[in-house]
Design a protein around this motif. Structure first.
Motif, mmCIF file in Angstrom:
data_model
loop_
_atom_site.group_PDB
_atom_site.id
_atom_site.type_symbol
_atom_site.label_atom_id
_atom_site.label_comp_id
_atom_site.label_asym_id
_atom_site.label_seq_id
_atom_site.Cartn_x
_atom_site.Cartn_y
_atom_site.Cartn_z
ATOM 1 N N ILE A 89 18.828 16.750 63.407
ATOM 2 C CA ILE A 89 17.780 16.030 64.134
ATOM 3 C C ILE A 89 16.961 17.111 64.836
ATOM 4 C CG2 ILE A 89 17.256 14.329 65.909
ATOM 5 C CD1 ILE A 89 20.092 13.141 65.342
ATOM 6 N N PRO A 90 15.695 17.280 64.437
ATOM 7 C CA PRO A 90 14.905 18.383 64.974
ATOM 8 C C PRO A 90 14.601 18.240 66.462
ATOM 9 C CG PRO A 90 13.588 17.056 63.463
ATOM 10 C CD PRO A 90 14.973 16.476 63.468
ATOM 11 N N ALA A 91 14.425 19.375 67.115
ATOM 12 C CA ALA A 91 14.182 19.422 68.557
ATOM 13 C C ALA A 91 13.040 18.510 68.980
ATOM 14 C CB ALA A 91 13.910 20.860 68.986
ATOM 15 N N GLU A 92 11.984 18.469 68.171
ATOM 16 C CA GLU A 92 10.815 17.667 68.574
ATOM 17 C C GLU A 92 11.084 16.161 68.551
ATOM 18 O OE1 GLU A 92 10.286 19.092 64.309
ATOM 19 O OE2 GLU A 92 10.598 20.112 66.207
ATOM 20 N N ASP A 93 12.186 15.734 67.938
ATOM 21 C CA ASP A 93 12.546 14.317 67.901
ATOM 22 C C ASP A 93 13.586 13.936 68.957
ATOM 23 O OD1 ASP A 93 10.840 14.116 65.748
ATOM 24 O OD2 ASP A 93 12.436 13.999 64.242
ATOM 25 N N LEU A 94 13.929 14.872 69.822
ATOM 26 C CA LEU A 94 15.001 14.658 70.794
ATOM 27 C C LEU A 94 14.477 14.643 72.229
ATOM 28 C CD1 LEU A 94 17.566 17.190 69.340
ATOM 29 C CD2 LEU A 94 17.780 14.707 69.290
ATOM 30 N N ALA A 95 15.205 13.949 73.078
ATOM 31 C CA ALA A 95 14.976 14.077 74.510
ATOM 32 C C ALA A 95 15.594 15.401 74.929
ATOM 33 C CB ALA A 95 15.650 12.933 75.255
ATOM 34 N N ILE A 96 14.874 16.172 75.689
ATOM 35 C CA ILE A 96 15.393 17.435 76.220
ATOM 36 C C ILE A 96 14.944 17.569 77.667
ATOM 37 C CG2 ILE A 96 15.502 18.656 74.013
ATOM 38 C CD1 ILE A 96 12.847 19.871 76.159
ATOM 39 N N PHE A 97 15.632 18.421 78.399
ATOM 40 C CA PHE A 97 15.214 18.763 79.756
ATOM 41 C C PHE A 97 14.990 20.263 79.823
ATOM 42 C CE2 PHE A 97 17.755 14.883 80.742
ATOM 43 C CZ PHE A 97 16.708 14.125 81.234
ATOM 44 N N ILE A 98 14.090 20.648 80.705
ATOM 45 C CA ILE A 98 13.850 22.055 80.991
ATOM 46 C C ILE A 98 14.728 22.420 82.186
ATOM 47 C CG2 ILE A 98 12.106 23.792 81.625
ATOM 48 C CD1 ILE A 98 11.743 22.525 78.814
ATOM 49 N N ASP A 99 15.269 23.618 82.186
ATOM 50 C CA ASP A 99 16.238 24.007 83.214
ATOM 51 C C ASP A 99 15.672 24.001 84.637
ATOM 52 O OD1 ASP A 99 14.674 26.280 82.810
ATOM 53 O OD2 ASP A 99 16.373 27.666 82.794
ATOM 54 N N THR A 100 14.355 23.932 84.775
ATOM 55 C CA THR A 100 13.746 23.877 86.113
ATOM 56 C C THR A 100 13.463 22.443 86.579
ATOM 57 O OG1 THR A 100 11.558 24.181 85.125
ATOM 58 C CG2 THR A 100 12.701 26.166 85.951
ATOM 59 N N GLU A 104 21.707 27.999 62.851
ATOM 60 C CA GLU A 104 21.053 27.178 61.824
ATOM 61 C C GLU A 104 21.515 27.537 60.410
ATOM 62 O OE1 GLU A 104 16.807 27.774 62.069
ATOM 63 O OE2 GLU A 104 17.049 29.936 62.139
ATOM 64 N N ALA A 105 22.104 28.722 60.242
ATOM 65 C CA ALA A 105 22.584 29.140 58.919
ATOM 66 C C ALA A 105 24.074 28.860 58.716
ATOM 67 C CB ALA A 105 22.310 30.626 58.724
ATOM 68 N N PRO A 114 24.560 21.546 69.278
ATOM 69 C CA PRO A 114 23.228 22.114 69.388
ATOM 70 C C PRO A 114 23.068 23.226 68.346
ATOM 71 C CG PRO A 114 24.338 22.034 71.514
ATOM 72 C CD PRO A 114 25.359 21.758 70.471
ATOM 73 N N VAL A 115 21.948 23.216 67.647
ATOM 74 C CA VAL A 115 21.676 24.210 66.613
ATOM 75 C C VAL A 115 20.620 25.175 67.148
ATOM 76 C CG1 VAL A 115 20.860 24.568 64.251
ATOM 77 C CG2 VAL A 115 22.203 22.516 64.820
ATOM 78 N N ILE A 134 19.890 19.152 66.831
ATOM 79 C CA ILE A 134 21.326 18.875 66.906
ATOM 80 C C ILE A 134 21.828 18.332 65.570
ATOM 81 C CG2 ILE A 134 21.347 18.440 69.404
ATOM 82 C CD1 ILE A 134 21.547 15.406 68.733
ATOM 83 N N ILE A 135 23.099 18.541 65.344
ATOM 84 C CA ILE A 135 23.823 17.900 64.248
ATOM 85 C C ILE A 135 24.823 16.970 64.915
ATOM 86 C CG2 ILE A 135 25.413 18.206 62.317
ATOM 87 C CD1 ILE A 135 24.225 21.014 61.950
ATOM 88 N N THR A 136 24.798 15.705 64.528
ATOM 89 C CA THR A 136 25.704 14.738 65.150
ATOM 90 C C THR A 136 26.941 14.501 64.290
ATOM 91 O OG1 THR A 136 24.654 12.820 64.126
ATOM 92 C CG2 THR A 136 23.769 13.542 66.262
ATOM 93 N N ARG A 137 27.999 14.151 64.957
ATOM 94 C CA ARG A 137 29.214 13.770 64.247
ATOM 95 C C ARG A 137 28.940 12.556 63.371
ATOM 96 N NH1 ARG A 137 33.648 12.446 68.243
ATOM 97 N NH2 ARG A 137 33.626 14.666 68.667
ATOM 98 N N LYS A 138 28.097 11.655 63.859
ATOM 99 C CA LYS A 138 27.751 10.440 63.115
ATOM 100 C C LYS A 138 27.126 10.780 61.758
ATOM 101 C CE LYS A 138 24.889 6.299 63.443
ATOM 102 N NZ LYS A 138 23.988 5.522 64.290
#
Length: 159
Positions: free
Chosen positions: A19-30, A98-99, A116-117, A127-131
């Protein structure tokens, strides 16, 4: 090592396992804890990746990580709320390059619901999910014989 036929079959059913980063909810560390708590609770996410502004992977964050940090530091809500989440990030979920091959992915997914990839520069890719892996394994268990013949090894030796 995964048998070649099984690996080929699984990989053919894992076209979209990342699941590519742009399709995920993410937070910035700040981001501050108050903002993160609000978004986690309103969107129903249990754990979300945390990145730097330049998309380097830092870890993950959950409500329990924030509450744990708050308890360990004996902070009131008004003290923890403005704190950057970089202080609370959970780094226990292992990343995967990723490899990485399927064997490594499957070994690591035993302990985590997702991996997390990252690339060689630790830039978050998704990410790669167990599902997703379990769906491919389910296909393997149900459909493998539609594509392959299974012959016990001792019977094959007789030919």
């Amino acid at each position: 090592m995964i048998a070649k036929a099984f690996e080929d079959f699984l990989l053919s059913h894992l076209d979209n396992y990342l699941i590519p980063a742009e399709d995920l909810a993410i937070f910035i560390d700040t981001h501050n804890a108050d903002h993160v708590k609000l978004l986690l609770m309103s969107n129903g996410y249990s754990r979300v990746p945390v990145l730097t502004k330049d998309k380097k992977y830092v870890g993950t964050i959950s409500i329990s990580d924030i509450l744990s940090y708050q308890a360990q530091n004996q902070l009131n809500d008004w003290e923890v709320d403005p704190t950057d989440i970089r202080e609370m990030v959970n780094t226990k979920i292992e990343t995967i390059n990723e490899a990485a091959d399927l064997t490594e992915i499957m070994h690591k997914l035993v302990d985590f619901p997702f991996l997390p990839v990252v690339n060689d520069d630790n830039v978050f890719q998704g990410i790669i999910t167990r599902k997703s892996i379990l769906k491919a394994v389910n296909s393997l268990l149900h459909d493998f014989t539609n594509y392959y013949d299974i012959v016990p090894k001792h019977d094959a030796d007789k030919d």
